[in-house]
Design a protein around this motif. Structure first.
Motif, PDB file in Angstrom:
ATOM      1  N   UNK A   1       0.944  -1.215   0.137  1.00  0.00           N
ATOM      2  CA  UNK A   1       0.068   0.051   0.182  1.00  0.00           C
ATOM      3  C   UNK A   1       0.571   1.287   0.063  1.00  0.00           C
ATOM      4  N   UNK A   2       1.989   1.152   0.760  1.00  0.00           N
ATOM      5  CA  UNK A   2       2.620   2.444   0.816  1.00  0.00           C
ATOM      6  C   UNK A   2       3.671   2.607  -0.451  1.00  0.00           C
ATOM      7  N   UNK A   3       4.003   1.614  -1.256  1.00  0.00           N
ATOM      8  CA  UNK A   3       4.601   1.674  -2.616  1.00  0.00           C
ATOM      9  C   UNK A   3       3.808   2.199  -3.474  1.00  0.00           C
ATOM     10  N   UNK A   4       2.432   1.654  -3.426  1.00  0.00           N
ATOM     11  CA  UNK A   4       1.583   2.259  -4.365  1.00  0.00           C
ATOM     12  C   UNK A   4       1.094   3.532  -4.197  1.00  0.00           C
ATOM     13  N   UNK A   5       1.278   4.026  -2.938  1.00  0.00           N
ATOM     14  CA  UNK A   5       0.963   5.359  -2.855  1.00  0.00           C
ATOM     15  C   UNK A   5       2.167   6.449  -3.258  1.00  0.00           C
ATOM     16  N   UNK A   6       3.201   5.850  -3.072  1.00  0.00           N
ATOM     17  CA  UNK A   6       4.285   6.663  -3.575  1.00  0.00           C
ATOM     18  C   UNK A   6       4.396   6.758  -4.911  1.00  0.00           C
ATOM     19  N   UNK A   7       3.907   5.445  -5.423  1.00  0.00           N
ATOM     20  CA  UNK A   7       3.804   5.554  -7.206  1.00  0.00           C
ATOM     21  C   UNK A   7       2.916   6.615  -7.830  1.00  0.00           C
ATOM     22  N   UNK A   8       1.889   6.623  -6.941  1.00  0.00           N
ATOM     23  CA  UNK A   8       0.617   7.635  -7.540  1.00  0.00           C
ATOM     24  C   UNK A   8       1.328   9.084  -7.125  1.00  0.00           C
ATOM     25  N   UNK A   9       2.325   9.322  -6.042  1.00  0.00           N
ATOM     26  CA  UNK A   9       2.722  10.828  -5.781  1.00  0.00           C
ATOM     27  C   UNK A   9       3.591  11.097  -6.964  1.00  0.00           C
TER      28      UNK A   9
ATOM     29  N   UNK B   1       0.098  -3.107  -3.978  1.00  0.00           N
ATOM     30  CA  UNK B   1       0.568  -2.070  -4.847  1.00  0.00           C
ATOM     31  C   UNK B   1      -0.548  -1.128  -5.678  1.00  0.00           C
ATOM     32  N   UNK B   2      -1.382  -2.058  -6.299  1.00  0.00           N
ATOM     33  CA  UNK B   2      -2.497  -1.560  -7.057  1.00  0.00           C
ATOM     34  C   UNK B   2      -3.464  -0.764  -6.034  1.00  0.00           C
ATOM     35  N   UNK B   3      -3.682  -1.319  -4.897  1.00  0.00           N
ATOM     36  CA  UNK B   3      -4.602  -0.611  -3.964  1.00  0.00           C
ATOM     37  C   UNK B   3      -4.148   0.721  -3.565  1.00  0.00           C
ATOM     38  N   UNK B   4      -2.781   0.716  -3.110  1.00  0.00           N
ATOM     39  CA  UNK B   4      -2.145   2.008  -2.845  1.00  0.00           C
ATOM     40  C   UNK B   4      -2.315   2.990  -3.839  1.00  0.00           C
ATOM     41  N   UNK B   5      -2.204   2.355  -5.259  1.00  0.00           N
ATOM     42  CA  UNK B   5      -1.840   3.471  -6.260  1.00  0.00           C
ATOM     43  C   UNK B   5      -3.302   4.126  -6.734  1.00  0.00           C
ATOM     44  N   UNK B   6      -4.238   2.988  -6.850  1.00  0.00           N
ATOM     45  CA  UNK B   6      -5.653   3.547  -7.142  1.00  0.00           C
ATOM     46  C   UNK B   6      -6.586   2.871  -6.427  1.00  0.00           C
ATOM     47  N   UNK B   7      -6.757   1.557  -6.380  1.00  0.00           N
ATOM     48  CA  UNK B   7      -7.719   0.705  -5.446  1.00  0.00           C
ATOM     49  C   UNK B   7      -8.896   0.502  -5.772  1.00  0.00           C
ATOM     50  N   UNK B   8      -9.590   1.057  -6.685  1.00  0.00           N
ATOM     51  CA  UNK B   8     -10.866   1.072  -7.360  1.00  0.00           C
ATOM     52  C   UNK B   8     -11.011  -0.603  -7.583  1.00  0.00           C
ATOM     53  N   UNK B   9     -11.759  -1.398  -7.140  1.00  0.00           N
ATOM     54  CA  UNK B   9     -12.130  -2.546  -7.497  1.00  0.00           C
ATOM     55  C   UNK B   9     -11.262  -3.597  -6.710  1.00  0.00           C
ATOM     56  N   UNK B  10     -10.330  -3.092  -5.828  1.00  0.00           N
ATOM     57  CA  UNK B  10      -9.175  -3.872  -5.207  1.00  0.00           C
ATOM     58  C   UNK B  10      -9.895  -4.952  -4.370  1.00  0.00           C
ATOM     59  N   UNK B  11     -10.832  -4.603  -3.811  1.00  0.00           N
ATOM     60  CA  UNK B  11     -11.622  -5.604  -2.716  1.00  0.00           C
ATOM     61  C   UNK B  11     -11.929  -6.929  -3.447  1.00  0.00           C
ATOM     62  N   UNK B  12     -12.455  -6.613  -4.672  1.00  0.00           N
ATOM     63  CA  UNK B  12     -12.777  -7.879  -5.706  1.00  0.00           C
ATOM     64  C   UNK B  12     -11.539  -8.554  -5.924  1.00  0.00           C
ATOM     65  N   UNK B  13     -10.383  -8.126  -6.058  1.00  0.00           N
ATOM     66  CA  UNK B  13      -9.044  -8.694  -6.481  1.00  0.00           C
ATOM     67  C   UNK B  13      -8.760  -9.526  -5.254  1.00  0.00           C
ATOM     68  N   UNK B  14      -8.697  -8.880  -4.227  1.00  0.00           N
ATOM     69  CA  UNK B  14      -8.273  -9.394  -2.909  1.00  0.00           C
ATOM     70  C   UNK B  14      -9.219 -10.849  -2.527  1.00  0.00           C
ATOM     71  N   UNK B  15     -10.394 -10.446  -2.857  1.00  0.00           N
ATOM     72  CA  UNK B  15     -11.374 -11.563  -2.393  1.00  0.00           C
ATOM     73  C   UNK B  15     -11.106 -12.824  -3.414  1.00  0.00           C
ATOM     74  N   UNK B  16     -11.044 -12.499  -4.537  1.00  0.00           N
ATOM     75  CA  UNK B  16     -10.314 -13.406  -5.641  1.00  0.00           C
ATOM     76  C   UNK B  16      -9.364 -14.351  -5.251  1.00  0.00           C
ATOM     77  N   UNK B  17      -8.372 -13.857  -4.554  1.00  0.00           N
ATOM     78  CA  UNK B  17      -7.041 -14.265  -4.296  1.00  0.00           C
ATOM     79  C   UNK B  17      -7.286 -15.039  -3.003  1.00  0.00           C
TER      80      UNK B  17
END
Length: 252
Positions: free
Chosen positions: A86-94, A148-164
């Protein structure tokens, strides 16, 4: 100014209620803020920060939910990967130029909306009988890109995590709670980075977060009274239309 605060509060109220009832709140918040003229990257990170209080409630309730994933060392590794990713994704967004993120945002929204629609059609995670016997490293490799995706954008990440989690054969009810905790860890780490950067639109985050908290509490009381299928249709329709609107503005 008061009218704008009220409108943002209502947006948060809707997102919080949708998260509690059917999911998809972040998709609408980011799309709506960007469509209303907020820079795409600021809209995304402000949404992450503002919606965190509601996620804390569900995540705290699920704080022991990683047990089905594996023994204590595996659980600690999974939690650490969620936080670091999450921290890495946030850094990438910034460090991503605003213009570049703006060009990518319609595609991100459509991806998240499509993922949401697929998850709704499929009825969530498939039935499972127990956790797959994987080591901490194997699970971490699968979770890291989602974090990383969740920290960067996060839309739909709940469904990706649930699928995992379904892939790991975590039972559906336990997977739903574990998903809430993992998404909370990802977004909490991203929030710390965003707040420290000073890039959060505080004037938007405060009413948005207040509305999301109230909406989330209200949504939990309306679960048995409102048909989630209708709310899912609203999320899918609004997400698609707003993505097309933003694409027309950014791409043409």
């Amino acid at each position: 100014m008061l009218d704008a605060w009220y409108a943002i509060f209502l947006l948060g109220l809707m997102a919080g209620a949708m998260n509690a009832l059917a999911g998809g709140g972040p998709i609408l918040v980011v799309a709506a803020l960007a469509a209303l003229g907020q820079p795409a990257d600021i809209a995304s990170l402000t949404s992450t920060v503002a919606l965190l209080p509601g996620q804390i409630a569900s995540g705290w309730y699920a704080r022991h939910s990683l047990v089905p994933i594996g023994p204590s060392p595996v659980r600690r590794t999974v939690a650490a990967v969620a936080l670091l990713g999450g921290a890495v994704g946030a850094g990438l967004l910034l460090v991503t130029p605003t213009a570049m993120f703006g060009l990518a945002l319609p595609a991100l929204i459509l991806f998240a909306t499509g993922l949401y629609a697929w998850n709704s059609r499929a009825g969530g995670a498939p039935a499972a009988t127990g956790a797959m016997a994987l080591g901490a490293g194997a699970i971490a490799v699968r979770l890291a890109p989602l974090a990383v995706y969740g920290g960067f954008y996060g839309g739909g990440n709940s469904f990706l995590v649930l699928a995992l989690l379904a892939r790991l054969r975590v039972p559906p009810r336990a997977a739903a709670h574990a998903k809430n905790l993992l998404v909370l860890l990802i977004n909490a780490a991203a929030t710390l980075i965003f707040v420290a950067s000073g890039a959060v639109a505080v004037g938007i985050a405060v009413p948005l977060g207040a509305g999301a908290l109230v909406g989330g509490l209200a949504g939990t009381r309306l679960i048995d009274r409102i048909d989630p299928a209708r709310l899912r249709f609203v999320v899918i329709a609004c997400g698609t239309l707003l993505a097309l609107w933003i694409a027309a503005r950014e791409w043409f």
